[in-house]
Design a protein around this motif. Structure first.
Motif, PDB file in Angstrom:
ATOM      1  N   ALA A 198       0.633  -0.996  -0.031  1.00 51.21           N
ATOM      2  CA  ALA A 198       0.144  -0.177   0.132  1.00 51.21           C
ATOM      3  C   ALA A 198       0.886   1.204   0.288  1.00 51.21           C
ATOM      4  O   ALA A 198       0.336   2.119  -0.198  1.00 51.21           O
ATOM      5  CB  ALA A 198      -0.508   0.222   1.398  1.00 51.21           C
TER       6      ALA A 198
ATOM      7  N   ALA B 142       0.865   4.414  -3.009  1.00 56.16           N
ATOM      8  CA  ALA B 142       0.541   5.617  -2.459  1.00 56.16           C
ATOM      9  C   ALA B 142       1.710   6.087  -2.865  1.00 56.16           C
ATOM     10  O   ALA B 142       1.646   8.019  -3.819  1.00 56.16           O
ATOM     11  CB  ALA B 142       0.847   5.423  -1.044  1.00 56.16           C
TER      12      ALA B 142
ATOM     13  N   MET C  26     -16.112  20.363  -4.428  1.00 58.73           N
ATOM     14  CA  MET C  26     -14.545  20.462  -4.493  1.00 58.73           C
ATOM     15  C   MET C  26     -14.604  19.642  -6.348  1.00 58.73           C
ATOM     16  O   MET C  26     -13.617  19.810  -6.905  1.00 58.73           O
ATOM     17  CB  MET C  26     -14.001  18.752  -3.866  1.00 58.73           C
TER      18      MET C  26
ATOM     19  N   PHE D 263      -8.124  19.794  -1.977  1.00 60.46           N
ATOM     20  CA  PHE D 263      -8.069  18.066  -1.484  1.00 60.46           C
ATOM     21  C   PHE D 263      -7.643  17.834  -0.501  1.00 60.46           C
ATOM     22  O   PHE D 263      -8.918  16.854   0.555  1.00 60.46           O
ATOM     23  CB  PHE D 263      -7.472  17.669  -2.932  1.00 60.46           C
TER      24      PHE D 263
ATOM     25  N   GLN E 141     -10.928  16.059   1.994  1.00 61.11           N
ATOM     26  CA  GLN E 141     -10.540  14.745   1.602  1.00 61.11           C
ATOM     27  C   GLN E 141     -10.780  13.905   2.875  1.00 61.11           C
ATOM     28  O   GLN E 141     -11.390  13.012   2.627  1.00 61.11           O
ATOM     29  CB  GLN E 141      -9.402  14.085   1.316  1.00 61.11           C
TER      30      GLN E 141
ATOM     31  N   PHE F 237     -14.221  13.782   1.552  1.00 61.28           N
ATOM     32  CA  PHE F 237     -14.420  13.214   0.753  1.00 61.28           C
ATOM     33  C   PHE F 237     -14.289  11.555   0.120  1.00 61.28           C
ATOM     34  O   PHE F 237     -14.910  10.933  -0.301  1.00 61.28           O
ATOM     35  CB  PHE F 237     -13.566  13.964  -0.520  1.00 61.28           C
ATOM     36  N   LEU F 238     -12.977  10.980   1.448  1.00 61.03           N
ATOM     37  CA  LEU F 238     -12.051   9.953   0.650  1.00 61.03           C
ATOM     38  C   LEU F 238     -13.130   8.973   1.948  1.00 61.03           C
ATOM     39  O   LEU F 238     -12.810   7.863   2.191  1.00 61.03           O
ATOM     40  CB  LEU F 238     -11.492   9.621   0.104  1.00 61.03           C
ATOM     41  N   SER F 239     -13.477   9.153   3.129  1.00 57.69           N
ATOM     42  CA  SER F 239     -13.524   8.602   4.338  1.00 57.69           C
ATOM     43  C   SER F 239     -14.560   7.879   4.032  1.00 57.69           C
ATOM     44  O   SER F 239     -15.320   8.040   3.722  1.00 57.69           O
ATOM     45  CB  SER F 239     -13.505   9.776   5.831  1.00 57.69           C
ATOM     46  N   VAL F 240     -13.820   6.283   4.078  1.00 63.18           N
ATOM     47  CA  VAL F 240     -14.994   4.784   3.962  1.00 63.18           C
ATOM     48  C   VAL F 240     -16.209   5.113   4.789  1.00 63.18           C
ATOM     49  O   VAL F 240     -17.240   5.167   3.787  1.00 63.18           O
ATOM     50  CB  VAL F 240     -14.530   3.801   4.986  1.00 63.18           C
ATOM     51  N   SER F 241     -16.511   5.376   5.330  1.00 63.81           N
ATOM     52  CA  SER F 241     -17.924   6.175   5.902  1.00 63.81           C
ATOM     53  C   SER F 241     -18.928   6.657   5.037  1.00 63.81           C
ATOM     54  O   SER F 241     -20.104   6.920   4.596  1.00 63.81           O
ATOM     55  CB  SER F 241     -17.888   6.265   7.264  1.00 63.81           C
TER      56      SER F 241
ATOM     57  N   LEU G 247     -18.287   8.037   2.282  1.00 61.65           N
ATOM     58  CA  LEU G 247     -18.486   7.175   0.675  1.00 61.65           C
ATOM     59  C   LEU G 247     -19.718   6.277   0.792  1.00 61.65           C
ATOM     60  O   LEU G 247     -20.380   6.986   0.097  1.00 61.65           O
ATOM     61  CB  LEU G 247     -17.023   6.825   0.571  1.00 61.65           C
TER      62      LEU G 247
ATOM     63  N   PHE H 229     -23.250   7.041  -1.676  1.00 67.49           N
ATOM     64  CA  PHE H 229     -23.354   6.260  -3.423  1.00 67.49           C
ATOM     65  C   PHE H 229     -24.970   5.281  -2.757  1.00 67.49           C
ATOM     66  O   PHE H 229     -25.448   4.752  -3.148  1.00 67.49           O
ATOM     67  CB  PHE H 229     -22.190   5.411  -3.545  1.00 67.49           C
TER      68      PHE H 229
ATOM     69  N   ARG I  37     -27.563   4.461  -2.198  1.00 70.59           N
ATOM     70  CA  ARG I  37     -29.096   5.190  -2.092  1.00 70.59           C
ATOM     71  C   ARG I  37     -30.448   4.567  -1.609  1.00 70.59           C
ATOM     72  O   ARG I  37     -31.307   5.299  -1.866  1.00 70.59           O
ATOM     73  CB  ARG I  37     -29.313   4.438  -3.896  1.00 70.59           C
TER      74      ARG I  37
END
Lengths: 293, 276
Positions: free
Chosen positions: B13, B17, B198, B256, B260, B263-267, B269, B273, B275
């Motif tokens: 990982a 990165a 963003m 960003f 971020q 924007f990108l934290s798993v929870s 996300l 998405f 629905r």
């Protein structure tokens, strides 16, 4: 004396900019393309009906054939690689370990670099004399590559650089993986399934709809995203190898002012994209549609 | 065994990165090279004598300030306008009764599927009729339509998760739809709003195609066009090119980094998405 609109009509009013704007700026132009394709039109004089003349010109043009072929080649190579990359990275980086939030951000970052800046950066990376990529290849004992001056290498280069801008697919894959209930995996582990088995039996079928969605979106988006690299880095060259459809349309319409032919090229591209989408759909439903029941 | 697998995963990982960040770092390193000197043929992590003056040279060579001002103007109008139009449309869709709502979702998805190259030819004509060709409005105008149906759908999915009873309550207290949107709906859509800020910023800040197609007067050139001009002026002046590229990239990266987490934290996300 101010009359108040009902709540419902206020709601409808809120939709007006979006619906009206989309109709005027997106739907109308897209539909008009089909009409313009059958005319001779240079945007100054009114369009003249031309029947299938534009399509015959397209068929006879070697450039159009090259452009369509390299676009389809690009789509068929870049999209599977981009999706695979997004999926593997999402699988690797989905967990809540230390630093992983930072790694996820790092993977997303190239996606938001402004396209022109990204193209110029890769122009440097691919530079045959000073570029770091050739330096790297030389250090590990491989040969040097003329990245952007050979037609096939240039196509490979454009595909290669598109593999680092997979942030959107990555995010969608993360969300897809996240939506799979943990209990499924726990049950599989209790039943003695290996990691590999639970990937193919649980993860893959459940994220397949997301993969399909991304395939369709990428068919449209990644083609569009070839415009800036091919404009800034190679201007369609060498020998028109990177004149992908968006650049072709730009040249036809805004360099030669042959809007009719540009529109016809678009119509042909639509048909090709539609065939590709149907092809993907058929393959997928052939493989999984029957086993699902 | 588990411990080994864990550290293996950490190493891979980290490597990935690193690989994704390396190009950005190269941008910085190469922007500090000496102008005119041949670029080094060996690999270096940091230049021997970093030339920070390259960034000033950029502004001396080209009217970068004007490009910057135009880009900032476009973004500062387009982003708030997008939030307004996309959020209002999403808000409306979340409350309209079903046949309307379903039709609007289909409409949004259909518009989303239209390749943008297909609108170039005729949008040029429409912008001319509207008298917007060759002005910054030609770049801003998509914001009137919410910039992308995706943003409308994201807001819709978010507002849909708020119980309808909350809207009802506000309405019964005599609040207008606009007040309900601003006071009830928007405060509950913070992650969505930040993500869309963003995405919209990036969309307009990076937009290269629209100025190439619709702008001819150099008074209205934006940064991406300026960078392309720099490349045409002096294609081998790598330090300046990289300085220009980095200058364009920094605001996006800063934004960003600030956003971020949401924007990108798993929870969040899953929030964006999911629905249902």
């Amino acid at each position: 004396m101010r009359r108040r609109l009902t709540y419902q009509s206020q709601l409808l009013l809120f939709l007006l900019p979006f619906v009206g704007g989309s109709l005027l700026l997106v739907v109308l132009p897209a539909l008009a393309t089909f009409a313009i394709a059958f005319t001779e039109y240079n945007s100054i004089q009114p369009p003249q009906w031309a029947g299938f003349a534009n399509f015959i010109k397209l068929y006879e043009s070697a450039l159009v054939r090259i452009s369509l072929r390299s676009t389809v080649l690009f789509l068929l190579t870049a999209i599977p690689l981009r999706l695979l990359g997004a999926l593997l990275l999402a699988l690797l980086l989905q967990s809540r370990r230390r630093f992983f939030a930072g790694y996820r951000a790092a993977v997303y970052l190239p996606t938001i670099i402004p396209e022109v800046a990204y193209a110029i950066l890769w122009l440097w990376i691919f530079n045959p004399l000073y570029g770091p990529l050739n330096y790297l290849l030389e250090t590990i004992g491989l040969f040097q590559v003329d990245w952007l001056s050979d037609p096939e290498n240039a196509q490979a280069a454009i595909i290669f650089m598109s593999l680092f801008t997979i942030g959107e697919g990555f995010v969608v894959m993360l969300a897809g993986l996240q939506s799979i209930p943990r209990a499924y995996y726990e049950a599989a582990t209790i039943d003695g399934a290996s990691g590999w088995q639970s990937f193919w039996r649980i993860t893959f079928p459940l994220i397949l709809p997301w993969l399909l969605l991304l395939t369709f979106r990428d068919l449209l988006v990644s083609m569009q995203n070839t415009f800036t690299p091919s404009f800034v880095m190679t201007y369609g060259g060498p020998y028109y190898a990177t004149t992908y459809v968006p650049l072709l349309i730009y040249e036809l319409a805004f360099d030669f002012f042959d809007f009719g032919m540009a529109a016809a090229a678009l119509v042909v591209t639509y048909v090709v994209l539609l065939l590709l989408i149907l092809g993907v759909f058929n393959v997928v439903s052939g493989l999984w549609g029957t086993t699902d029941a | 065994m588990r411990r080994f697998r864990d550290s293996w995963r950490q190493v891979v990982a980290f490597g990935i990165a690193f690989l994704f960040l390396l190009p950005l770092f190269w941008m910085l390193v190469n922007s500090l090279g000496r102008i005119g000197a041949p670029p080094p043929t060996t690999f270096r992590w940091w230049p021997a004598d970093p030339q920070w003056s390259n960034y000033r040279a950029l502004f001396d060579l080209l009217p970068m300030l004007r490009y910057l001002r135009n880009s900032l103007l476009v973004v500062s109008i387009a982003v708030p306008l997008t939030l307004l139009t996309a959020a209002l449309a999403g808000f409306s869709m979340a409350q309209l009764p079903d046949p309307h709502r379903r039709r609007l979702i289909y409409f949004s998805l259909a518009v989303l599927m239209i390749p943008s190259a297909s609108v170039w030819v005729f949008r040029f004509q429409i912008l001319r009729w509207l008298g917007l060709l060759d002005s910054l409005w030609a770049l801003i105008i998509p914001a009137v339509a919410g910039s992308s149906p995706l943003f409308v759908l994201l807001f819709y999915w978010n507002f849909r998760r708020i119980p309808l009873a909350m809207y009802e309550a506000a309405r019964l207290e005599g609040a207008s739809a606009l007040t309900t949107w601003w006071r009830v709906a928007m405060p509950m859509a913070r992650p969505t709003t930040l993500a869309i800020i963003m995405l919209t910023f990036v969309l307009y800040w990076s937009d290269f195609v629209s100025p190439v197609l619709y702008i001819f007067d150099s008074a209205w050139y934006t940064l991406p066009v300026g960078l392309q001009i720099l490349k045409q002026l002096d294609a081998t002046n790598w330090p300046l090119l990289m300085a220009g590229a980095l200058l364009m990239t920094i605001p996006v990266v800063l934004l960003f980094l600030v956003l971020q987490r949401t924007f990108l934290s798993v929870s969040s996300l899953a929030n964006l998405f999911d629905r249902e």
